[in-house]
Design an enzyme around this catalytic site. Structure first.
Site, mmCIF file in Angstrom:
data_model
loop_
_atom_site.group_PDB
_atom_site.id
_atom_site.type_symbol
_atom_site.label_atom_id
_atom_site.label_comp_id
_atom_site.label_asym_id
_atom_site.label_seq_id
_atom_site.Cartn_x
_atom_site.Cartn_y
_atom_site.Cartn_z
ATOM 1 N N ALA A 19 40.240 86.487 83.338
ATOM 2 C CA ALA A 19 39.470 86.949 82.183
ATOM 3 C C ALA A 19 38.025 87.218 82.595
ATOM 4 C CB ALA A 19 39.509 85.902 81.085
ATOM 5 N N HIS A 46 39.462 79.116 78.448
ATOM 6 C CA HIS A 46 38.960 77.847 78.998
ATOM 7 C C HIS A 46 37.537 77.554 78.512
ATOM 8 C CE1 HIS A 46 42.387 76.832 81.502
ATOM 9 N NE2 HIS A 46 42.501 78.119 81.779
ATOM 10 N N GLU A 102 51.587 83.361 81.774
ATOM 11 C CA GLU A 102 51.041 82.195 82.492
ATOM 12 C C GLU A 102 51.722 80.950 81.955
ATOM 13 O OE1 GLU A 102 46.795 81.829 82.368
ATOM 14 O OE2 GLU A 102 46.454 83.777 83.307
HETATM 15 ZN ZN LIG Z 1 44.342 78.925 82.138
#
Ligand SMILES: [Zn+2]
Length: 334
Positions: free
Chosen positions: A246, A253, A303
């Site tokens: 990202a 996060h 993910e």
């Molecule tokens: Zn992550």
């Protein structure tokens, strides 16, 4: 001088007269022909009589999309404008159609979906009474994605170091100083305890809270890696990097509510831990944020290690209705 002008004027008059005669003649012929030619009956265009085989997806434009919108509207799935542009509304309509017809809800109208949409067996949209959304209006999960950055200067509430909260030997901490929101860490502890009771012993936390500055470093590192390994130009490398890392400000996060859970020495997606997480994380208030069937919506490759804490009520709802966070939050705006 005068005779010349007169001659010219006479020539012009003759010319005009001649042309008019020609036109009248043509009109007469046309009228005569029209009188004996049967009027063509114009068949209405066969709107969605048969499906196109072209794959229609976000960004598609044209008459085939228009037909698709018309049909989805007739079935009650589409409420937007029939404009021939496959945008977000069309995609959502396709997803709902697919969900209701047992198709993979990827939001793309390929051969199988199109055949179902145009078949006699296509069902009308079943309007499930809007499910009682949990915690309406308050404490909605925070959305951070490509188009929704974390507010500048944002620092999550109540950040704690995992080593201070997590029971010793329960989890491997890849970074001994990894931090996250206290509530999320407490939920994580409960979840790992349940996993271990189910026989999944080994878990590692690879990532927790991450600052935008750290994200920038990771992003730059990925770009450099791609330039080196794939010999990409800087621009191509940046584009490619955005698929997996990202941009600063757009990583979950940054919320302090996301963890990357791994098993040292294994590709996490292949481990029984990953399977356990997929089956059970919602029971503990977590969602798998990036899954294969929502790739089009999240914009990220799957993910299986990345969990996001949203609280149990929200997580259960998303699990039960197969919703990505983006789709879930959209329900509150309807
Ligand atoms: Zn992550």
């Amino acid at each position: 001088m005068l005779p010349v002008v007169l001659i010219l004027m006479a020539a012009m008059l003759i010319g005009v007269f001649y042309l008019r005669n020609k036109t009248d003649e043509a009109n007469r012929v046309y009228a005569a022909e029209a009188a004996i030619t049967p009027k063509p009956t114009i068949a209405p265009p066969a709107i969605y009589a048969k499906p196109t085989d072209a794959l229609l997806r976000s960004g598609s434009v044209g008459v085939e999309v228009q037909q698709l919108q018309t049909k989805l509207k007739e079935l009650g799935f589409y409420t937007g404008e029939v404009d021939g542009q496959f945008g977000g509304g069309t995609k959502t309509a396709v997803v709902h159609f697919q969900e209701q017809h047992g198709l993979n809800p990827d939001g793309m109208a390929g051969a199988e979906t199109l055949a179902a949409i145009y078949s006699a067996g296509a069902k009308h949209m079943v309007v499930t009474p809007r499910p009682a959304l949990p915690a309406s209006g308050q404490d909605l999960p925070m959305l951070v994605n490509r188009t929704s950055s974390i507010p500048e200067g944002y620092t999550p509430r109540d950040l704690v170091a995992l080593k201070d909260v997590v029971p010793r030997d329960m989890l491997i901490l890849k970074d001994p100083d990894v931090r996250a929101n206290r509530q999320a860490v407490e939920a994580l502890v409960k979840m790992i305890r349940a996993a271990q009771a189910d026989g999944q012993q080994v878990w590692q936390v690879s990532e927790g809270y991450r600052t935008p500055a750290r994200q920038q470093e990771l992003f730059n590192a990925q770009v450099q890696q791609l330039i080196k390994d794939e010999q990409l130009s800087e621009e191509s490398a940046r584009k490619a990097a955005e698929k997996t890392v990202a941009l600063p400000g757009t990583s979950e996060h940054h919320t302090g509510l996301a963890f990357d859970l791994t098993v040292p020495g294994y590709f996490f997606g292949d481990t029984p831990q990953a399977q356990w997480l997929e089956n059970h994380c919602f029971e503990h208030g977590f969602i798998l944020r990036y899954t294969a069937n929502k790739e089009e919506i999240t914009g990220f490759l799957p993910e299986p290690w990345h969990v996001r804490y949203v609280g149990e009520a929200h997580a259960r709802f998303m699990e039960e209705h197969n919703l990505a966070l983006e789709e879930y939050l959209a329900l509150y705006r309807q």
